[in-house]
Design a protein around this motif. Structure first.
Motif, short mmCIF file in Angstrom:
data_model
loop_
_atom_site.label_atom_id
_atom_site.label_comp_id
_atom_site.label_asym_id
_atom_site.label_seq_id
_atom_site.Cartn_x
_atom_site.Cartn_y
_atom_site.Cartn_z
N ASN A 188 -39.97 -52.60 2.64
CA ASN A 188 -38.90 -52.93 1.69
C ASN A 188 -39.42 -54.04 0.76
N ARG A 189 -38.55 -54.56 -0.09
CA ARG A 189 -38.93 -55.52 -1.10
C ARG A 189 -39.49 -56.82 -0.49
N VAL A 190 -38.78 -57.32 0.53
CA VAL A 190 -39.22 -58.57 1.17
C VAL A 190 -40.60 -58.36 1.81
N ASP A 191 -40.78 -57.19 2.42
CA ASP A 191 -42.06 -56.88 3.06
C ASP A 191 -43.17 -56.78 2.02
N ALA A 192 -42.86 -56.22 0.85
CA ALA A 192 -43.85 -56.11 -0.23
C ALA A 192 -44.28 -57.49 -0.71
N ILE A 193 -43.33 -58.41 -0.79
CA ILE A 193 -43.65 -59.79 -1.20
C ILE A 193 -44.53 -60.44 -0.14
N ARG A 194 -44.17 -60.25 1.13
CA ARG A 194 -44.93 -60.83 2.24
C ARG A 194 -46.39 -60.34 2.22
N ILE A 195 -46.56 -59.01 2.08
CA ILE A 195 -47.91 -58.43 2.08
C ILE A 195 -48.70 -58.97 0.90
N SER A 196 -48.09 -59.01 -0.27
CA SER A 196 -48.80 -59.43 -1.48
C SER A 196 -49.16 -60.91 -1.43
N GLN A 197 -48.27 -61.73 -0.87
CA GLN A 197 -48.59 -63.15 -0.76
C GLN A 197 -49.73 -63.38 0.23
N GLY A 198 -49.71 -62.63 1.32
CA GLY A 198 -50.78 -62.76 2.32
C GLY A 198 -52.14 -62.48 1.72
N ARG A 199 -52.18 -61.56 0.75
CA ARG A 199 -53.46 -61.21 0.12
C ARG A 199 -53.76 -62.06 -1.10
N GLY A 200 -52.82 -62.92 -1.44
CA GLY A 200 -53.04 -63.80 -2.60
C GLY A 200 -52.81 -63.12 -3.94
N TRP A 201 -52.12 -61.95 -3.94
CA TRP A 201 -51.88 -61.29 -5.24
C TRP A 201 -50.90 -62.09 -6.07
N VAL A 202 -49.89 -62.64 -5.41
CA VAL A 202 -48.90 -63.46 -6.15
C VAL A 202 -48.84 -64.83 -5.51
#
Lengths: 202, 202
Positions: A188-202
């Motif tokens: 979901n949206r929160v999970d997408a943010i979590r994954i992207s932050q973990g990789r340093g995308w955002v």
């Protein structure tokens, strides 16, 4: 002598790293926090800026551009980043900001010295331990527009606020969020943010 | 001699910090990653574990409990954390895990040496730079149950998944999320997660 400005937000680690670098006869080492970095570049006029992008809770990414602008006038200093292979997004941002050297935090400290010397010569330096990170950075699935939407969402903006900021309709923002969730393999949206932050995308 | 095990995930920083500590005649210093820490505690049998909770992308918090359990049998080693005043949630977790020493990342490296010596004597040591962090840790507005809900939400779980995990109704989970959003002064659920992660609550 190579003049080095070490930029890191945690002063304990920064002092110890600077002391360690000072053992090298050909390095003259200064150190500073991210906040003070642009001013110190102007006063120290270093040959190499060695920066930790993700030190402390305040990643230096927003200041990276400013640091580069400070340095462009003189052609100096060259930028070297201390990076983490698990955060390919930060590697990508460093590359976009024009960094010449990349030293992995998982590597040996001698790599940092070698990287500083190479970058001071104007050569590119990439630590072997960062190979997988660069591969993943090259495979980043999101478009620039999707990244803009995701950055605002990660900052806590609502769909309406994102739509207002980027001059998009609410439906378009929702479509972007759905695409981002699908492309990152998130639930979901929160999970997408979590994954992207973990990789340093955002 | 004080046997010190330094736990930090970024091997470059860890090696340099360990080297720096080895200059002290009364310290015998070993170093390891978080993943290998419990095993190293058993083999090295240190007097003091000096740990960085937020090094690299993998905070050591989930392993802190395990590390303490490894050490409880012998009464040793004593735990000292390298901490960040801006992340009171991590300070709180360290205190709950029984850490005796707290050294701020914004402090002088000499504090780390002093903290290790004091903790080795079984004394509590709190670096003055962490005062504000502890104050904020004491003022944490969320209940234990709200933190459980928030942790699952931050991990990407949906309302239904959170309800299933914690044996709550969907409505109760929504009420918790609303209370969390209000108490953290957030604009919405994603914002509440962002604020809480920034402070190290989850």
């Amino acid at each position: 002598m190579i003049r080095v400005l070490l930029v890191h937000d945690a002063s304990l680690v920064r002092s110890v790293l600077a002391d360690w670098l000072r053992r090298e006869d050909d390095l003259r080492v200064y150190d500073t926090s991210w906040r003070a970095a642009p001013g110190r570049v102007a006063s120290v006029r270093p040959d190499v800026c060695a920066v930790d992008l993700a030190s402390s809770g305040t990643p230096g990414v927003p200041l990276l551009g400013e640091l580069c602008r400070c340095t462009t006038g003189t052609g100096q200093p060259r930028l070297l980043v201390l990076a983490d292979a698990h955060r390919p997004g930060l590697l990508r941002k460093a590359r976009e900001a024009g960094a010449l050297g990349y030293v992995g935090k998982e590597g040996a400290p001698e790599c940092l010295v070698e990287g500083i010397r190479r970058v001071a010569e104007g050569e590119r330096f990439v630590d072997a331990s960062l190979g997988s990170g660069f591969l993943e950075a090259a495979e980043m699935p999101l478009t620039r527009r999707e990244l803009s939407v995701l950055s605002l969402a990660a900052g806590g903006a609502s769909v309406a606020e994102i739509a207002g900021s980027l001059h998009l309709s609410h439906g378009t923002v929702r479509n972007y969020m759905a695409a981002i969730t699908r492309k990152t393999g998130a639930r979901n949206r929160v999970d997408a943010i979590r994954i992207s932050q973990g990789r340093g995308w955002v």
